[in-house]
Design an enzyme around this catalytic site. Structure first.
Site, PDB file in Angstrom:
ATOM      1  N   ARG A   1      63.090 -40.221  10.435  1.00 10.41           N
ATOM      2  CA  ARG A   1      62.755 -39.845   9.060  1.00 10.41           C
ATOM      3  C   ARG A   1      61.350 -39.273   8.908  1.00 10.41           C
ATOM      4  NH1 ARG A   1      64.357 -44.497   5.618  1.00 10.41           N
ATOM      5  NH2 ARG A   1      65.559 -45.000   7.464  1.00 10.41           N
ATOM      6  N   THR A   2      60.378 -39.856   9.595  1.00 10.27           N
ATOM      7  CA  THR A   2      59.002 -39.382   9.398  1.00 10.27           C
ATOM      8  C   THR A   2      58.844 -37.963   9.945  1.00 10.27           C
ATOM      9  OG1 THR A   2      58.250 -41.654   9.556  1.00 10.27           O
ATOM     10  CG2 THR A   2      56.570 -39.965   9.726  1.00 10.27           C
TER      11      THR A   2
ATOM     12  N   LYS B   1      55.039 -36.406  32.779  1.00  7.15           N
ATOM     13  CA  LYS B   1      54.613 -36.057  34.146  1.00  7.15           C
ATOM     14  C   LYS B   1      53.213 -36.595  34.429  1.00  7.15           C
ATOM     15  CE  LYS B   1      57.157 -31.711  33.799  1.00  7.15           C
ATOM     16  NZ  LYS B   1      56.943 -30.300  33.499  1.00  7.15           N
TER      17      LYS B   1
ATOM     18  N   ARG C   1      52.112 -39.016  15.973  1.00  8.65           N
ATOM     19  CA  ARG C   1      52.540 -40.426  16.014  1.00  8.65           C
ATOM     20  C   ARG C   1      52.367 -40.911  17.438  1.00  8.65           C
ATOM     21  NH1 ARG C   1      57.726 -43.365  13.507  1.00  8.65           N
ATOM     22  NH2 ARG C   1      56.349 -43.180  11.723  1.00  8.65           N
TER      23      ARG C   1
ATOM     24  N   HIS D   1      49.501 -46.160   8.899  1.00  7.30           N
ATOM     25  CA  HIS D   1      50.565 -45.181   8.632  1.00  7.30           C
ATOM     26  C   HIS D   1      50.307 -44.698   7.191  1.00  7.30           C
ATOM     27  CE1 HIS D   1      54.242 -43.076   8.597  1.00  7.30           C
ATOM     28  NE2 HIS D   1      55.101 -44.036   8.852  1.00  7.30           N
TER      29      HIS D   1
HETATM   30  C1  NCD Z   1      57.820 -47.243   9.875  1.00  4.09           C
HETATM   31  C2  NCD Z   1      56.975 -46.958  11.101  1.00  4.09           C
HETATM   32  O1  NCD Z   1      57.362 -46.193  11.957  1.00  4.09           O
HETATM   33  O2  NCD Z   1      55.907 -47.536  11.158  1.00  4.09           O
HETATM   34  N1  NCD Z   1      58.916 -46.387   9.764  1.00  4.09           N
HETATM   35  C3  NCD Z   1      58.784 -45.125   9.375  1.00  4.09           C
HETATM   36  O3  NCD Z   1      57.720 -44.581   9.251  1.00  4.09           O
HETATM   37  N2  NCD Z   1      59.934 -44.505   9.083  1.00  4.09           N
HETATM   38  C4  NCD Z   1      58.232 -48.648   9.813  1.00  4.09           C
HETATM   39  C5  NCD Z   1      59.017 -49.186  10.940  1.00  4.09           C
HETATM   40  O4  NCD Z   1      59.171 -48.594  11.995  1.00  4.09           O
HETATM   41  O5  NCD Z   1      59.483 -50.320  10.785  1.00  4.09           O
END
Ligand code: NCD
Length: 353
Positions: free
Chosen positions: A103-104, A131, A153, A181
């Site tokens: 989703r992110t 690698k 990320r 986040h």
């Molecule tokens: C969150 C994350 O990755 O920190 N999820 C997200 O951003 N969709 C929360 C989670 O992974 O539980």
């Protein structure tokens, strides 16, 4: 094409937004600049004074409110048939994801494309990192391709900050280890404000795996900064060290933690970040900390439920609650795109031309 979201929506949106259809939610503190901008149809006089978005920690309350107001405009734009704008035309956005994400990553991709950027997704599965390339090598290599914005990320806390020091472009933290986040906390705040009309003075209970959660950390910082009363509710094994110093109320059972809460925010049990036994069993955890109708009844009668996703249904949250009338979970996803558009636009305003 219109250059900013304000330009894009135009003054006619002002009537809708300021009339009966105005998001009930606008905080009194934010209403004025928001109105002025829409009515004057000019760019915001407030400048977002940051080159990167690495965490909520570096943001002031006005910075946060500015982003939320810009995101309101992005919500309106995203609900139109014609959603595409040119604020980021000619700009290159790289989504660099060292950790799995659906989703992110999709949300940042849609946000960038909606603003006209060329978006490139790079996930670790097909990168040289496998690698043996170091994070710094990857950063320097990507930087040489002259991107304008990199969304990162990474599984290690602090990795995104480190990367931001090695590149010339803007960097957005899309989640680093158990640190921060920021766009999740911003989208949560936007969702709360639209549904409750304010953030200040609300009681928000953040429940579950607080120890491993960057979502919890960013939310604690943001909500406290905007004047909410923040509680964390978890067994001792899932509370971070030094939680007493974070300025939040700490509860170890759901009955006390949820009492009179306006918002109940559930967290995913982060099984992939646990190296030992933090809970006796999932069944036991669900029984004492899983949100079901019975436990939700401890909160205010009009309390609303949130979860950042992905959910462990039947563990931290019951399906009946997750899909029930008091759940804001799907709305959080919609607000995610809007908040990311706002962040990209705010950072783009500071990019060299
Ligand atoms: C969150 C994350 O990755 O920190 N999820 C997200 O951003 N969709 C929360 C989670 O992974 O539980």
């Amino acid at each position: 094409m219109a250059r900013s979201l304000s330009d894009a929506i135009g003054p006619s949106r002002a009537d809708t937004l300021l009339g009966t259809a105005a998001p009930a939610a606008l905080h009194p503190l934010t209403l004025r600049p928001y109105r002025m901008r829409l009515m004057a149809d000019t760019r915001s006089p407030i400048v977002f004074p940051h080159r990167h978005l690495l965490g909520i920690e570096a943001l002031s309350a006005p910075d946060i409110l500015h982003l939320l107001d810009m995101a309101e405009e992005a919500v309106a734009l995203s609900r139109q048939v014609e959603k595409k704008r040119s604020i980021l035309r000619g700009r290159t956005q790289i989504n660099l994801f060292f950790e799995n994400s659906t989703r992110t990553q999709a949300s940042f991709e849609i946000a960038g494309k909606r603003l006209g950027a060329d978006v490139m997704n790079m996930s670790v599965a097909n990168s040289s990192v496998k690698k043996g390339e170091t994070l710094i090598d990857t950063a320097v290599t990507l930087n040489a391709m002259r991107p304008d914005i990199i969304i990162v990320r990474h599984q290690e806390s602090g990795a995104v900050d480190l990367l931001s020091r090695k590149v010339d472009c803007s960097v957005v933290n899309a989640g680093d280890g158990s640190h921060e986040h920021p766009t999740q906390a911003l989208l949560d705040a936007l969702t709360i404000r639209r549904n409750k009309g304010r953030i200040e003075g609300l009681t928000v209970a953040i429940c579950g795996d607080v120890a491993h959660s960057r979502v919890a950390r960013s939310n604690m910082l943001l909500l406290a900064r905007l004047g909410a009363r923040v509680r964390v509710v978890a067994p001792s094994t899932l509370l971070p060290a030094g939680v007493d110093r974070l300025g939040v109320e700490v509860h170890r059972n759901m009955r006390d933690g949820l009492r009179d809460a306006d918002i109940v925010m559930m967290l995913r049990l982060q099984l992939e970040r646990m190296s030992g036994a933090f809970v006796p069993s999932l069944r036991e955890y669900a029984r004492f900390y899983g949100l079901d109708e019975e436990k939700l009844a401890y909160a205010k009668p009009d309390a609303l439920v949130m979860h950042p996703g992905p959910m462990n249904r039947g563990v931290e949250i019951d399906t009946a609650v997750a899909d029930g009338p008091r759940s804001l979970i799907t709305e959080q996803v919609e607000m995610g795109v809007a908040v990311r558009m706002a962040v990209l636009e705010a950072l783009a305003q500071n990019l060299p031309n």
